[in-house]
Design a protein around this motif. Structure first.
Motif, short mmCIF file in Angstrom:
data_model
loop_
_atom_site.label_atom_id
_atom_site.label_comp_id
_atom_site.label_asym_id
_atom_site.label_seq_id
_atom_site.Cartn_x
_atom_site.Cartn_y
_atom_site.Cartn_z
N ARG A 142 0.83 -1.20 0.00
CA ARG A 142 0.00 0.00 0.00
C ARG A 142 0.86 1.25 0.00
O ARG A 142 0.52 2.25 -0.62
CB ARG A 142 -0.93 0.00 1.21
N MET A 143 1.99 1.18 0.70
CA MET A 143 2.89 2.31 0.74
C MET A 143 3.46 2.57 -0.65
O MET A 143 3.55 3.71 -1.10
CB MET A 143 4.02 2.01 1.72
N LEU A 144 3.82 1.47 -1.34
CA LEU A 144 4.35 1.61 -2.70
C LEU A 144 3.31 2.25 -3.61
O LEU A 144 3.62 3.14 -4.39
CB LEU A 144 4.75 0.22 -3.25
N VAL A 145 2.05 1.80 -3.47
CA VAL A 145 1.00 2.35 -4.31
C VAL A 145 0.73 3.80 -3.94
O VAL A 145 0.51 4.65 -4.81
CB VAL A 145 -0.29 1.51 -4.19
N ALA A 146 0.81 4.11 -2.64
CA ALA A 146 0.57 5.48 -2.18
C ALA A 146 1.57 6.43 -2.83
O ALA A 146 1.20 7.51 -3.30
CB ALA A 146 0.69 5.56 -0.66
N VAL A 147 2.82 6.01 -2.88
CA VAL A 147 3.86 6.86 -3.47
C VAL A 147 3.58 7.09 -4.95
O VAL A 147 3.74 8.19 -5.46
CB VAL A 147 5.25 6.23 -3.27
N ARG A 148 3.12 6.02 -5.62
CA ARG A 148 2.78 6.17 -7.03
C ARG A 148 1.60 7.12 -7.21
O ARG A 148 1.59 7.98 -8.06
CB ARG A 148 2.47 4.78 -7.63
N GLU A 149 0.58 6.95 -6.34
CA GLU A 149 -0.64 7.75 -6.50
C GLU A 149 -0.39 9.23 -6.25
O GLU A 149 -0.92 10.08 -6.95
CB GLU A 149 -1.72 7.25 -5.53
N ASP A 150 0.33 9.55 -5.21
CA ASP A 150 0.53 10.95 -4.87
C ASP A 150 1.83 11.08 -4.10
O ASP A 150 1.88 10.90 -2.90
CB ASP A 150 -0.66 11.46 -4.03
N GLU A 151 2.87 11.42 -4.86
CA GLU A 151 4.20 11.48 -4.28
C GLU A 151 4.29 12.55 -3.20
O GLU A 151 4.83 12.32 -2.12
CB GLU A 151 5.17 11.80 -5.41
N LEU A 152 3.72 13.71 -3.50
CA LEU A 152 3.84 14.84 -2.57
C LEU A 152 3.12 14.53 -1.26
O LEU A 152 3.65 14.74 -0.17
CB LEU A 152 3.26 16.09 -3.23
N LEU A 153 1.90 14.00 -1.40
CA LEU A 153 1.15 13.67 -0.19
C LEU A 153 1.86 12.60 0.62
O LEU A 153 1.90 12.67 1.86
CB LEU A 153 -0.26 13.19 -0.57
N SER A 154 2.46 11.63 -0.05
CA SER A 154 3.20 10.60 0.67
C SER A 154 4.31 11.22 1.48
O SER A 154 4.56 10.84 2.63
CB SER A 154 3.81 9.60 -0.32
N GLU A 155 4.98 12.20 0.90
CA GLU A 155 6.04 12.86 1.62
C GLU A 155 5.47 13.64 2.81
O GLU A 155 6.03 13.63 3.90
CB GLU A 155 6.80 13.79 0.67
N PHE A 156 4.33 14.27 2.59
CA PHE A 156 3.67 15.02 3.67
C PHE A 156 3.40 14.12 4.88
O PHE A 156 3.53 14.54 6.01
CB PHE A 156 2.33 15.60 3.20
N ILE A 157 2.95 12.90 4.61
CA ILE A 157 2.62 12.06 5.75
C ILE A 157 3.82 11.23 6.19
O ILE A 157 3.71 10.33 6.99
CB ILE A 157 1.38 11.17 5.51
N GLY A 158 4.98 11.56 5.65
CA GLY A 158 6.21 11.00 6.20
C GLY A 158 6.62 9.66 5.63
O GLY A 158 7.44 8.97 6.22
N ILE A 159 6.05 9.26 4.49
CA ILE A 159 6.50 8.02 3.85
C ILE A 159 7.82 8.31 3.13
O ILE A 159 7.90 9.29 2.40
CB ILE A 159 5.44 7.50 2.86
N PRO A 160 8.87 7.51 3.36
CA PRO A 160 10.12 7.76 2.65
C PRO A 160 9.96 7.46 1.17
O PRO A 160 10.06 6.30 0.75
CB PRO A 160 11.12 6.81 3.32
N VAL A 161 9.70 8.49 0.38
CA VAL A 161 9.29 8.34 -1.02
C VAL A 161 10.38 7.68 -1.85
O VAL A 161 10.14 6.70 -2.56
CB VAL A 161 8.94 9.72 -1.61
N MET A 162 11.58 8.22 -1.71
CA MET A 162 12.68 7.73 -2.54
C MET A 162 12.93 6.24 -2.27
O MET A 162 13.08 5.43 -3.19
CB MET A 162 13.91 8.57 -2.18
N ARG A 163 12.97 5.88 -0.98
CA ARG A 163 13.24 4.50 -0.63
C ARG A 163 12.18 3.57 -1.24
O ARG A 163 12.49 2.50 -1.77
CB ARG A 163 13.26 4.34 0.89
N ASN A 164 10.92 4.01 -1.19
CA ASN A 164 9.85 3.17 -1.72
C ASN A 164 9.93 3.02 -3.23
O ASN A 164 9.63 1.96 -3.77
CB ASN A 164 8.49 3.72 -1.30
N LYS A 165 10.32 4.10 -3.91
CA LYS A 165 10.44 3.99 -5.37
C LYS A 165 11.57 3.02 -5.73
O LYS A 165 11.44 2.23 -6.66
CB LYS A 165 10.75 5.35 -5.97
#
Lengths: 325, 237
Positions: free
Chosen positions: A180-203
């Motif tokens: 779900r985290m992987l999909v979240a990053v795909r769906e909305d990168e900026l929002l993922s970063e806002f909620i503290g998901i490590p975007v780069m690592r997930n990509k």
């Protein structure tokens, strides 16, 4: 209902090689391998949100590493395979760290360059890869657990098991929190970063999972074709994977499999036109994006909707598809 | 709890914050009001680690945090509810909420917090399995706040939560923010809707073109003539 469909399909797939001749079994195995490759492209599309023109390079790296370890150093397939997979995943992680910061066309272009560099290295590193002539006489995997893979039928079952395990593992992954985290990053990168998901690592993880599955396809490809040559891993190989994923239906697990079936069997019936295959692929991609952007699965949903209406039943919701992976 | 000192943040050549300082003590509701483009969102994004300051520092819980990535700040207990009711539209409400707790290992604690969030926002319970994008504006705002709460924040930052919501919903939101504060969450509220924000806040800062121009208790600023003129619709009320 769905369980029943899966059981029937499994039974058909298991029975198929006993009823078909060698050539049909060969075609079916080819379809399975392409399905694995298309699935890997679907993962990159679903987790990174980008098409990856470097996917064929991942396949090539894994296929060559495994074949070279076996032919030059006499390593057993079952030992060479995990080493090759580890190699391709490490390379994917490295390439991902460098390229995934790039947005849009830049990622695509850099991955295209990566694919070409990989192919040129393979073509020119004659001592190791035997250059453009390629590696010949790649043997089937050595017997393991009392199973041998030296017939077309047994190799078919090996490919079938690999695809089935991939589908099952990915099905579970998508429903897990990591997925779900992987999909979240795909769906909305900026929002993922806002909620503290490590975007780069997930990509990077997304790209590595894609490379792993592509590597699995590569492992099978060598022994299946018995030959590996740089000409198999041009841009068109990646494009074929993209077309399969898109024709089948992006964002699903079944889509790439359907796409692979479609794209192995349709050209087979039209084999006299094989010269025009790249052009036909291009045309098909355009038609699908224009007419059926959700691919074959999308068309199936529409057809089911029409049927249901025709029989006076209420139309079913088709919104459940197209979510992940 | 949070100290921002002499913060300068720039987008390329254009500086958006020209040396902003503010302090939030544990248990407070502090609000930052200001017009569009004053630098409010920039301030929040810098505090939660998405933007890096050109100079100046952010200190949270006794440690300098400016320069750390946002994932570190979430783990330390800072959560942001971004402007514009950002939810993942294709994921269900439950999946959206669960993403707020992505880094927490303990399933049972997360489940307990989910119950807590659903008790705070009963409307989300009815819609747990619907996609986030199918909710109304107010419900999406509740979902965004609920998702932030799932990370168990000590400091909750809200970026214009009342934007585009009906007055009744804004009132409800105000009550929820006050309740959250009473149960121990420190709150940094950034608003254009200055009246609601100032009524809620213990203390407030006015931000104009990248500088703090006024500060005081919420009540003081509500009665300040200059604030009334600029941010509360002039002499009316």
């Amino acid at each position: 209902m769905r369980e029943l469909a899966i059981a029937v399909l499994a039974a058909v797939m298991i029975a198929a090689p006993f009823m078909l001749g060698d050539y049909q079994t060969y075609l079916l195995t080819l379809t399975l391998i392409w399905a694995i490759l298309a699935l890997s492209m679907g993962l990159v599309l679903g987790f990174v949100g980008q098409i990856n023109l470097g996917q064929a390079a991942f396949v090539a790296i894994c296929a060559y590493t495994c074949a070279i370890l076996r032919q030059r150093y006499g390593v057993d397939f079952w030992l060479a395979a995990p080493v090759a997979l580890a190699a391709v995943v490490s390379i994917a992680a490295l390439v991902g760290l460098l390229t995934l910061r790039l947005k849009g066309p830049f990622f695509i272009l850099v991955m295209l360059a990566f694919a070409e560099i990989t192919r040129l290295v393979i073509a020119n590193w004659q001592d190791v890869t035997n250059g453009p002539l390629g590696l010949k006489g790649i043997m089937p995997p050595e017997p393991i657990l009392g199973l041998s893979f030296d017939t077309k039928r047994s190799f078919y079952f090996l490919a079938l098991v690999v695809l089935a395990v991939c589908l099952l593992a990915l099905w579970r992954l998508i429903r897990s929190r990591t997925g779900r985290m992987l999909v979240a990053v795909r769906e909305d990168e900026l929002l993922s970063e806002f909620i503290g998901i490590p975007v780069m690592r997930n990509k990077v993880i997304g790209l590595c999972i894609g490379a792993f599955v592509a590597g699995l396809g590569g492992l099978l490809l060598g022994p299946f074709l018995t030959i590996l040559a740089p000409s198999q891993f041009t841009l068109f190989a990646s494009v074929d994977m993209i077309v399969m994923a898109v024709v089948g239906g992006v964002g699903t697990l079944v889509g790439p499999v359907l796409g692979a079936i479609f794209l192995v069997y349709v050209p087979e019936f039209l084999s006299f036109t094989s010269h025009y295959r790249p052009a036909m692929m291009g045309a098909l991609l355009i038609i699908v994006t224009l007419v059926a952007p959700r691919g074959l699965l999308g068309l199936a949903d529409v057809a089911r909707g029409l049927l249901a209406r025709g029989f006076g039943k209420p139309r079913r919701e088709s919104g459940e598809r197209g979510r992940a992976g | 709890m949070l100290e921002v000192s002499d913060l300068r943040v720039a987008y390329g050549a254009i500086e958006a914050l020209h040396g902003v300082s503010l302090v939030i003590a544990e248990g407070e509701i502090v609000t930052v009001i200001g017009a569009n483009g004053a630098g409010k969102s920039t301030l929040l994004k810098t505090v939660c680690g998405i933007l890096k300051p050109r100079s100046g520092t952010v200190t949270y819980g006794g440690a300098v945090t400016s320069g750390l990535p946002s994932s570190d700040l979430v783990k330390r207990g800072v959560a942001l509810v971004p402007e514009g009711r950002h939810v993942f539209p294709e994921m269900t409400v439950r999946e959206n909420l669960d993403l707020g707790a992505y880094y927490r290992g303990s399933r049972s604690a997360v489940a307990a917090d989910l119950e807590q969030v659903l008790a705070t926002f009963p409307i989300l319970r009815e819609r747990l399995n619907l996609p986030g994008g199918s909710l109304s504006g107010g419900q999406q705002q509740m979902l965004a706040i609920g998702r932030a709460l799932m990370s168990r924040p000590k400091l909750l930052m809200l970026d214009e939560p009342s934007l585009g919501l009906a007055p009744a919903i804004v009132q409800q939101l105000g009550r929820i923010i006050a309740d959250l504060n009473r149960t121990g969450t420190t709150i940094l509220l950034v608003e254009q809707n200055a009246r609601m924000a100032l009524k809620l806040a213990h203390r407030a800062y006015v931000l104009a073109t990248g500088r703090v121009t006024r500060t005081g208790t919420g009540k003081e600023l509500l009665e300040d003539p200059a604030v009334k003129e600029s941010y509360l619709g002039g002499h009316v009320g």
